[in-house]
Design an enzyme around this catalytic site. Structure first.
Site, PDB file in Angstrom:
ATOM      1  N   LYS A 245      -4.472   5.551  27.013  1.00 26.00           N
ATOM      2  CA  LYS A 245      -3.156   5.804  26.425  1.00 26.00           C
ATOM      3  C   LYS A 245      -3.183   7.058  25.548  1.00 26.00           C
ATOM      4  CE  LYS A 245      -0.844   2.260  25.018  1.00 26.00           C
ATOM      5  NZ  LYS A 245      -0.363   1.106  24.209  1.00 26.00           N
TER       6      LYS A 245
ATOM      7  N   GLU B 159     -15.357   5.952  25.381  1.00 26.16           N
ATOM      8  CA  GLU B 159     -16.049   5.587  26.620  1.00 26.16           C
ATOM      9  C   GLU B 159     -15.378   6.222  27.829  1.00 26.16           C
ATOM     10  OE1 GLU B 159     -16.280   1.867  23.896  1.00 26.16           O
ATOM     11  OE2 GLU B 159     -14.785   3.392  24.433  1.00 26.16           O
TER      12      GLU B 159
ATOM     13  N   GLY C  64      -3.031  -3.346  25.752  1.00 25.45           N
ATOM     14  CA  GLY C  64      -3.982  -3.023  26.815  1.00 25.45           C
ATOM     15  C   GLY C  64      -4.245  -4.161  27.778  1.00 25.45           C
ATOM     16  N   ARG C  65      -4.466  -5.362  27.251  1.00 29.74           N
ATOM     17  CA  ARG C  65      -4.798  -6.488  28.128  1.00 29.74           C
ATOM     18  C   ARG C  65      -3.567  -7.064  28.823  1.00 29.74           C
ATOM     19  NH1 ARG C  65      -5.685  -7.258  22.945  1.00 29.74           N
ATOM     20  NH2 ARG C  65      -4.669  -8.908  21.739  1.00 29.74           N
TER      21      ARG C  65
ATOM     22  N   GLU D 177      -9.696 -12.019  23.210  1.00 25.30           N
ATOM     23  CA  GLU D 177      -9.263 -10.880  22.413  1.00 25.30           C
ATOM     24  C   GLU D 177      -7.908 -11.175  21.755  1.00 25.30           C
ATOM     25  OE1 GLU D 177     -10.406  -6.646  23.421  1.00 25.30           O
ATOM     26  OE2 GLU D 177      -8.252  -6.554  23.836  1.00 25.30           O
TER      27      GLU D 177
ATOM     28  N   HIS E 159     -23.779 -24.918  42.145  1.00 23.35           N
ATOM     29  CA  HIS E 159     -25.234 -24.813  42.226  1.00 23.35           C
ATOM     30  C   HIS E 159     -25.801 -24.132  40.987  1.00 23.35           C
ATOM     31  CE1 HIS E 159     -25.399 -26.121  46.477  1.00 23.35           C
ATOM     32  NE2 HIS E 159     -24.186 -25.603  46.492  1.00 23.35           N
TER      33      HIS E 159
ATOM     34  N   LYS F  84     -15.657   0.044  17.334  1.00 23.95           N
ATOM     35  CA  LYS F  84     -15.510   1.447  17.728  1.00 23.95           C
ATOM     36  C   LYS F  84     -15.845   2.384  16.560  1.00 23.95           C
ATOM     37  CE  LYS F  84     -11.774   0.737  21.116  1.00 23.95           C
ATOM     38  NZ  LYS F  84     -10.349   1.027  21.399  1.00 23.95           N
TER      39      LYS F  84
END
Length: 554
Positions: A206, A212, A267-268, A353, A384, A512
């Site tokens: 954004k 990153e 964001g999410r 979050e 399993h 961050k």
């Protein structure tokens, strides 16, 4: 604010939990022949069986009373109306506007946002058609064959999960790749798979400052320019999902190929926005619009259905019941669909979050558990692995089982076996197997008495483990959109009951900030040939040891 635990609804639920603690799921089914019909719901594309839960009418009435006392309906309406529901950042959370299908205006701060939303969607559609048709060409005149999305958090998990989930509908000539981790191995291993002449990079940030993402994008641009490409060619191979035109242009991306989204999109919750461009490139604009329609229809269900027949609300109430009255700390997501292999990870971010908070909206301390740990893997692989703990472990772990009646890839009797395993697990988790049943089976098999005595408790299953089953006809774009929106609203309802803000993430921001400080300290220490001493002794020691290992410092 009023203490949640002192409300009449909370007191009543605490009493129910205590008085009914010894009633098993088997006993509930025996006592009520209509239990399955009573505890089921339908919503767009999805059917929910929640009968295998530690509930009865009395408990559900208490949970609904709790929802009413916490003004869940009013809070949902406030979110859908574009009110400020993220007070710590002064923002609306209007992701529902991104998939809205109606003609009425939706306003944020008095301004209708729908013209901008539809304009960006048209821009995405036009671009996607060019790439998918082969008319968008790279610098050497070749069509695009690979798309690399560079983002992190919601700019990665959402489109990655959805692109994987809808792979049966993917464009046959386009391969999608996703890079998020700042670990160089993620980018390097991806670049080994693609050709600079035929690769399109989508940089999703954004602000276009996310460390990153920009680090990975810069590495990708350097790799691209190390080929036969020139600086001018960057514009043909890089596009941006951003609002920072200045930084985008400085990177070398044509701002005509910058796709905007807004600060009222978290964001999410941003998959429905320009962040969904990789998904649109994969499945095409028509299918992407079906994806939006599925979510929009789930929005309408959430807005209009009474609380007791509202799927996100009921699932949220069950989470509150187990988290706050039954001592559960985790929640399992078990999709019986290989294409949903990233769905549990997506829900981890969405849930943890959002609701991993320890203060109420007014800043006062929370005195109850919030935000259960969400985890999972696709069935039947999980059977399993971690299912042993579900069946015979000591933890109470509520679980959502997700399955489709039809496969996107019919193949022999595979799907029938998949469904059988899914239903068998929910039945086994509920019923268990008593010691008497174990002894009877072993005797019938001719096992010696001494061996039976030795093994009977090891083969006993207590059962009484709660599950929900979510069923759809087929996992297509519409069904996936509805499923994601349903969980979004579930998370919001949980937050409404706990009176927390599910739309900020200050813990993420702290990490961050500290990472930037440590990076600068490490670099300066190497330049000066000195040790770092500005942090706690552990962090100082680790920085200095790592610098010594990497740069042979004393």
């Amino acid at each position: 604010m009023r203490n949640l635990t002192t409300t009449p609804a909370w007191a009543a639920l605490t009493k129910h939990a205590s008085e009914q603690a010894d009633i098993t799921l088997n006993q509930r089914f025996t006592a009520d022949a209509d239990r399955f019909e009573k505890y089921q719901l339908s919503a767009p594309s999805w059917f929910l069986d929640y009968s295998k839960n530690h509930i009865n009418d009395e408990i559900m009435s208490g949970l609904l009373a709790l929802a009413e006392s916490q003004k869940v309906s009013a809070k949902l309406a406030s979110m859908f109306n574009g009110d400020v529901v993220n007070p710590t950042e002064g923002r609306a959370a209007l992701h529902s506007a991104l998939r809205y299908q109606g003609s009425d205006p939706i306003k944020v701060g008095g301004r209708d946002v729908m013209p901008d939303v539809r304009s960006v969607l048209k821009q995405m559609e036009a671009f996607a058609e060019k790439v998918r048709s082969g008319t968008w060409l790279g610098f050497s005149g070749k069509r695009i064959t690979d798309v690399v999305n560079i983002g992190i958090g919601g700019s990665d998990l959402g489109p990655l999960m959805a692109t994987e989930a809808l792979k049966p509908f993917a464009h046959e000539a386009l391969s999608l790749h996703f890079v998020s981790n700042v670990d160089g191995s993620h980018m390097v291993s991806t670049l080994k798979k693609v050709d600079p002449e035929t690769t399109l990079f989508i940089v999703a940030s954004k602000t276009f400052t996310t460390i990153e993402t920009i680090t990975n994008a810069t590495t990708a641009r350097d790799w691209f320019l190390d080929s036969k490409a020139s600086d001018a060619d960057v514009a043909k191979h890089f596009v941006a999902l951003s609002t920072n035109a200045e930084n985008v242009s400085a990177f070398g991306i044509d701002t005509d190929n910058m796709f905007e989204f807004w600060d009222w999109v978290g964001g999410r919750y941003s998959l429905w926005s320009a962040i969904g461009l990789p998904l649109m490139l994969s499945i095409g604009p028509d299918a992407f619009n079906r994806f939006l329609t599925g979510a929009a229809d789930m929005d309408e269900h959430t807005k209009s259905a009474p609380l007791g027949s509202n799927m996100p609300v009921v699932l949220a109430l069950l989470t509150v019941w187990y988290s706050n009255f039954k001592g559960a700390c985790t929640h399992l997501i078990a999709p019986y669909d290989q294409y949903l292999h990233r769905f549990p990870a997506y829900l981890q971010q969405l849930t943890m979050e959002s609701n991993g908070k320890s203060v109420h909206i007014d800043g006062s301390d929370i005195t109850v558990s919030t935000g259960p740990v969400v985890w999972g893997e696709p069935g039947t692989n999980g059977q399993h692995a971690y299912f042993q703990l579900l069946h015979q472990g000591t933890h109470l772990i509520p679980a959502d089982f997700i399955v489709a009646a039809e496969s996107c890839n019919p193949c022999g009797n595979h799907h029938e076996l998949l469904i059988a395993n899914c239903l068998a697990q929910t039945e086994a988790l509920m019923k268990g197997k008593s010691t008497d049943e174990v002894v009877s089976d072993m005797k019938a098999a001719g096992v010696a008495e001494a061996k039976i005595d030795e093994l009977k408790t090891h083969r006993t299953f207590a059962g009484n483990r709660p599950t929900n089953t979510l069923l759809t006809q087929r996992l297509d774009a519409y069904a996936l959109g509805a499923l994601i929106a349903m969980y979004e609203h579930k998370v919001f309802v949980e937050a409404a009951i706990w009176d927390i803000n599910p739309f900020d993430q200050w813990g993420v921001e702290l990490g961050k900030q500290l990472a930037t400080t440590i990076y600068d300290d490490m670099s300066e220490a190497v330049k000066a040939g000195v040790s770092v001493s500005s942090h706690d002794s552990s962090t100082n020691g680790l920085i200095n040891r790592i610098n010594g290992m990497r740069h042979k410092l004393a």
